[in-house]
Design a protein around this motif. Sequence first.
Motif, PDB file in Angstrom:
ATOM      1  N   ALA A 149       0.856  -1.185   0.000  1.00 54.90           N
ATOM      2  CA  ALA A 149       0.000   0.000   0.000  1.00 54.90           C
ATOM      3  C   ALA A 149       0.889   1.231   0.000  1.00 54.90           C
ATOM      4  O   ALA A 149       2.022   1.192   0.483  1.00 54.90           O
ATOM      5  CB  ALA A 149      -0.894   0.000   1.233  1.00 54.90           C
ATOM      6  N   TYR A 150       0.361   2.316  -0.554  1.00 47.68           N
ATOM      7  CA  TYR A 150       1.120   3.560  -0.535  1.00 47.68           C
ATOM      8  C   TYR A 150       0.265   4.675   0.050  1.00 47.68           C
ATOM      9  O   TYR A 150      -0.956   4.596   0.085  1.00 47.68           O
ATOM     10  CB  TYR A 150       1.643   3.939  -1.925  1.00 47.68           C
ATOM     11  CG  TYR A 150       0.576   4.401  -2.897  1.00 47.68           C
ATOM     12  CD1 TYR A 150       0.261   5.756  -3.038  1.00 47.68           C
ATOM     13  CD2 TYR A 150      -0.116   3.484  -3.685  1.00 47.68           C
ATOM     14  CE1 TYR A 150      -0.714   6.177  -3.933  1.00 47.68           C
ATOM     15  CE2 TYR A 150      -1.092   3.893  -4.578  1.00 47.68           C
ATOM     16  CZ  TYR A 150      -1.380   5.242  -4.696  1.00 47.68           C
ATOM     17  OH  TYR A 150      -2.345   5.658  -5.578  1.00 47.68           O
ATOM     18  N   ILE A 151       0.933   5.705   0.524  1.00 49.79           N
ATOM     19  CA  ILE A 151       0.258   6.863   1.104  1.00 49.79           C
ATOM     20  C   ILE A 151       0.133   7.916   0.012  1.00 49.79           C
ATOM     21  O   ILE A 151       1.139   8.476  -0.433  1.00 49.79           O
ATOM     22  CB  ILE A 151       1.063   7.415   2.302  1.00 49.79           C
ATOM     23  CG1 ILE A 151       1.182   6.339   3.382  1.00 49.79           C
ATOM     24  CG2 ILE A 151       0.404   8.685   2.851  1.00 49.79           C
ATOM     25  CD1 ILE A 151       2.172   6.665   4.478  1.00 49.79           C
ATOM     26  N   PRO A 152      -1.084   8.196  -0.446  1.00 47.56           N
ATOM     27  CA  PRO A 152      -1.250   9.221  -1.485  1.00 47.56           C
ATOM     28  C   PRO A 152      -0.778  10.595  -0.976  1.00 47.56           C
ATOM     29  O   PRO A 152      -1.019  10.941   0.183  1.00 47.56           O
ATOM     30  CB  PRO A 152      -2.757   9.233  -1.740  1.00 47.56           C
ATOM     31  CG  PRO A 152      -3.242   7.904  -1.269  1.00 47.56           C
ATOM     32  CD  PRO A 152      -2.354   7.560  -0.115  1.00 47.56           C
ATOM     33  N   GLN A 153      -0.093  11.310  -1.852  1.00 48.19           N
ATOM     34  CA  GLN A 153       0.427  12.631  -1.494  1.00 48.19           C
ATOM     35  C   GLN A 153       0.180  13.581  -2.651  1.00 48.19           C
ATOM     36  O   GLN A 153       0.363  13.205  -3.803  1.00 48.19           O
ATOM     37  CB  GLN A 153       1.910  12.534  -1.183  1.00 48.19           C
ATOM     38  CG  GLN A 153       2.187  11.647   0.024  1.00 48.19           C
ATOM     39  CD  GLN A 153       3.632  11.242   0.125  1.00 48.19           C
ATOM     40  OE1 GLN A 153       4.521  12.075   0.041  1.00 48.19           O
ATOM     41  NE2 GLN A 153       3.871   9.953   0.298  1.00 48.19           N
ATOM     42  N   VAL A 154      -0.234  14.776  -2.335  1.00 48.46           N
ATOM     43  CA  VAL A 154      -0.549  15.739  -3.393  1.00 48.46           C
ATOM     44  C   VAL A 154       0.398  16.936  -3.401  1.00 48.46           C
ATOM     45  O   VAL A 154       0.291  17.799  -4.257  1.00 48.46           O
ATOM     46  CB  VAL A 154      -2.013  16.232  -3.284  1.00 48.46           C
ATOM     47  CG1 VAL A 154      -2.970  15.081  -3.506  1.00 48.46           C
ATOM     48  CG2 VAL A 154      -2.274  16.904  -1.957  1.00 48.46           C
ATOM     49  N   GLY A 155       1.313  16.977  -2.459  1.00 49.69           N
ATOM     50  CA  GLY A 155       2.258  18.094  -2.391  1.00 49.69           C
ATOM     51  C   GLY A 155       3.391  17.920  -3.378  1.00 49.69           C
ATOM     52  O   GLY A 155       3.404  17.004  -4.204  1.00 49.69           O
ATOM     53  N   ARG A 156       4.354  18.785  -3.276  1.00 52.84           N
ATOM     54  CA  ARG A 156       5.495  18.769  -4.202  1.00 52.84           C
ATOM     55  C   ARG A 156       6.656  17.917  -3.700  1.00 52.84           C
ATOM     56  O   ARG A 156       7.735  17.943  -4.274  1.00 52.84           O
ATOM     57  CB  ARG A 156       5.963  20.194  -4.451  1.00 52.84           C
ATOM     58  CG  ARG A 156       4.923  20.997  -5.174  1.00 52.84           C
ATOM     59  CD  ARG A 156       5.363  22.419  -5.347  1.00 52.84           C
ATOM     60  NE  ARG A 156       4.263  23.183  -5.899  1.00 52.84           N
ATOM     61  CZ  ARG A 156       4.392  23.974  -6.939  1.00 52.84           C
ATOM     62  NH1 ARG A 156       5.549  24.120  -7.527  1.00 52.84           N
ATOM     63  NH2 ARG A 156       3.355  24.633  -7.373  1.00 52.84           N
ATOM     64  N   VAL A 157       6.426  17.195  -2.621  1.00 53.07           N
ATOM     65  CA  VAL A 157       7.448  16.313  -2.065  1.00 53.07           C
ATOM     66  C   VAL A 157       6.987  14.883  -2.315  1.00 53.07           C
ATOM     67  O   VAL A 157       5.814  14.569  -2.144  1.00 53.07           O
ATOM     68  CB  VAL A 157       7.622  16.582  -0.551  1.00 53.07           C
ATOM     69  CG1 VAL A 157       8.580  15.605   0.083  1.00 53.07           C
ATOM     70  CG2 VAL A 157       8.080  18.011  -0.327  1.00 53.07           C
TER      71      VAL A 157
END
Length: 187
Positions: A149-157
């Motif tokens: 599983a992965y942690i969705p991220q919407v930032g620039r990092v």
Amino acid sequence: MTTPNPRRQLRPTDVKRLNRTWRRATEGRLGLILESVTGPFNIGSIFRTAAAFGADTIWLAGNATPPTNPKAQKIALGTDRLVEWHEPVPVAEAVRAAREDGFRVVAVELTGDAAPLHEAKLDGDVCLLLGSEDHGCSPASLEAADAVAYIPQVGRVGSVNVAVAAAIAMAETRRREWASLPGPREG
């Protein structure tokens, strides 16, 4: 007659009562495998969070730093005594031990077949596998895991600190189980 302010911080006795109520409503077991997590501050933080979320066991793998490290102790604040943990072994042994203890092993990593954490199968007895600060989960651990599983991220990092990732994954695992429960009330 005035009513007490519901937004006041709870007294220690009230916190213990509230936590006891959540603990009684929690059936799924939670475990962790920390593969080559070497930063003592990360280890201390993960142990403290694991104790807060009621993790049963932490298996250390690879060259993971044990929580007995003085710098880890500074962050863990003694919580390593509240979670059973095992000295580092090769990751395949840690995964085998978790499975023998009845856990389903879910690696937290970005892979082509990884499910977003909020959609991943996290019910029942789950052992979250997290990899090193620099390289994440090794190919051997990804091969050994039951799912990824992965942690969705919407930032620039592109990633978060391993201790933060562990906290997010533990919180989501518990949240899933608790979502169907009525919220505990004092008293």
